[in-house]
Design an enzyme around this catalytic site. Structure first.
Site, PDB file in Angstrom:
ATOM      1  N   GLU A 202    -150.433  10.804 -29.610  1.00 30.82           N
ATOM      2  CA  GLU A 202    -150.450  10.476 -31.094  1.00 30.82           C
ATOM      3  C   GLU A 202    -151.474  11.291 -32.375  1.00 30.82           C
ATOM      4  O   GLU A 202    -151.852  10.210 -33.067  1.00 30.82           O
ATOM      5  CB  GLU A 202    -150.813   8.949 -31.595  1.00 30.82           C
ATOM      6  N   LYS A 332    -139.125  -0.545 -33.432  1.00 35.33           N
ATOM      7  CA  LYS A 332    -139.061   0.411 -32.747  1.00 35.33           C
ATOM      8  C   LYS A 332    -137.559   1.016 -32.731  1.00 35.33           C
ATOM      9  O   LYS A 332    -136.965   0.538 -31.378  1.00 35.33           O
ATOM     10  CB  LYS A 332    -139.823   0.865 -31.273  1.00 35.33           C
TER      11      LYS A 332
END
Ligand code: PGA
Ligand code: ZN
Length: 430
Positions: A202, A332
């Protein structure tokens, strides 16, 4: 009525160099497009993406999921009203005998669902966040960003056990200023590293540490080195992602070559929170250690945000059933599989007095849908990974555009979703 006139699947690439699903929807001259993200440290109760298996791309190809878009989803959705997201999502769900969407593929489902949402906004000529919010012209909450500085766990070859070491800048006056501060901290945290150290999935710095706590200490020191006061300007936050190293009822800290019990894990993470101005901890215990999550929340939930990710997997029923096991829900879209299910999980969080953090996945793309979901649905927090790499900056930069476009209507969430730490310090514990 604006009917869906066509819907097609496309095989594109994600930030880990893996194939993923894009869906493009047309309603007359209007277009919507979305790309499915993908997790690495997935919860066991998530909606299930469809991967081809076999040898190509480690079994991760998505040709079947893309084919399902064209063969199954398109015939079910063409002709439906593009504005009726619930009917669209119900039609997608009706294609699959399993609530996990494993047959159609949650990757196909989520890309189709989001693409329809974009197409509906396009028919109204509005930005998606505005289309979701409706005609209200009051202040608009711009969420507090939670930004990764060091990546670990499944996103960094398990080099350290903790998955995300992040900062939040609730003392900033705006989202734009929070990014400025975070970029200075990122720079300070990277000072002195060798060129080969690189970054994790990330975009956070690769975690080159001898013990998990060294990473936290280095992060706290970087906040001070960048000129900020911990607990006043900036707070730390962790995603322990503890499900990843929970085995046979024990937590295996591989980096430190030791096994600890649930009680010891609670004690360890609680001490970290106290010593390092940590204001938020995600998945401090494993998804199957619900009693551990409950005990941690009972002990620390009045001073630290406790986020359930693997625990809730963006599932409204799980949020309602396990509402005492955390104080906030990670949201999410691909864990849920459709926009409607995602919204239901957010509504369940609110109905149970829990906070909400709209989040990206470790496998991402240039898709910025979640920026609009976060703003349009009024979520006070937003988690996208680090402040590097295009799949992350695409989202931060889109949020900057939304904040700028709102002018004085923009209200940065700042401290609102968090408890203020009792103590402040420059660069960590004394
Ligand atoms: P994932 O990680 O996307 O790999 O699941 C993100 C998170 O755990 O929050
Ligand atoms: Zn997580």
């Amino acid at each position: 009525m604006n009917a869906i006139t066509s819907l097609t699947g496309r095989r594109v690439w994600d930030s880990r160099g893996r194939p993923t699903v894009e869906v493009e929807v047309h309603s007359g001259p209007h277009t919507g497009r979305a790309i499915a993200p993908a997790g690495a440290s997935t919860g066991s109760a998530e909606a299930v993406e469809r991967r081809d298996g076999g040898s190509a791309f480690g079994g991760r190809d998505v040709r079947q999921a893309v084919a399902n878009v064209d063969r199954l989803i398109a015939p079910a959705l063409v002709g439906l009203c593009v504005d009726d997201q619930q009917a669209i999502d119900a039609a997608i769900e009706a294609l699959d005998p399993s609530p996990s969407l494993a047959t159609v593929g949650a990757n196909a489902a989520v890309a189709a669902s989001l693409a329809c949402l974009h197409a509906a906004a396009a028919t109204r000529g509005e930005p998606l966040w505005q289309s979701l919010r409706g005609s209200d012209d009051g202040d608009v909450v711009i969420p507090l960003p939670e930004i990764q500085i060091f990546g670990g766990g499944a996103h960094a070859g398990r080099r350290i056990d903790i998955q995300d070491l992040m900062v939040m800048a609730p003392g900033a006056a705006s989202f734009a200023e929070a990014l400025d501060w975070t970029a200075e901290i990122y720079r300070a945290a990277g000072a002195g590293r060798t060129g080969s150290a690189g970054v994790a999935d990330e975009g956070g710095w690769w975690p080159d540490f001898a013990a998990n706590e060294d990473a936290i200490e280095t992060l706290a020191a970087a906040v001070g080195a960048a000129g900020f006061v911990l607990g006043r300007d900036v707070v730390l936050s962790l995603d322990i992602a503890a499900s990843e190293f929970w085995h046979d009822g024990r937590y295996r800290l591989a980096l430190e070559d030791r096994d600890i019990s649930t009680d010891e894990m609670i004690e360890l993470v609680s001490r970290w929170c106290r010593d390092y101005s940590i204001a938020s901890v995600e998945d401090p215990l494993g998804e199957h250690d619900v009693d551990g999550m409950r005990a941690f929340t009972a002990a620390m939930g009045d001073r630290v945000q406790v986020i359930g990710d693997d625990l809730y997997v963006t599932n409204a029923a799980r949020v309602a059933d396990l509402a005492d096991a955390a104080t906030a829900v990670l949201v999410k879209v691909n864990q849920a599989g459709t926009v409607t299910r995602t919204r239901a999980a957010l509504d369940a969080a609110r109905a149970n007095g829990l906070g909400a953090v709209v989040s990206a996945r470790s496998g991402e793309s240039e898709d910025v849908s979640i920026v609009h979901l976060a703003v349009g649905w009024g979520a006070a927090q937003f988690k996208v990974g680090s402040i590097t790499r295009g799949e992350r900056t695409a989202k931060w930069n889109e949020m900057l555009r939304v904040e700028e476009s709102l002018g004085r209507r923009a209200r940065f969430a700042g401290w609102q979703p968090l408890h203020r730490p009792a103590t402040t310090s420059v660069g960590g514990p004394s």
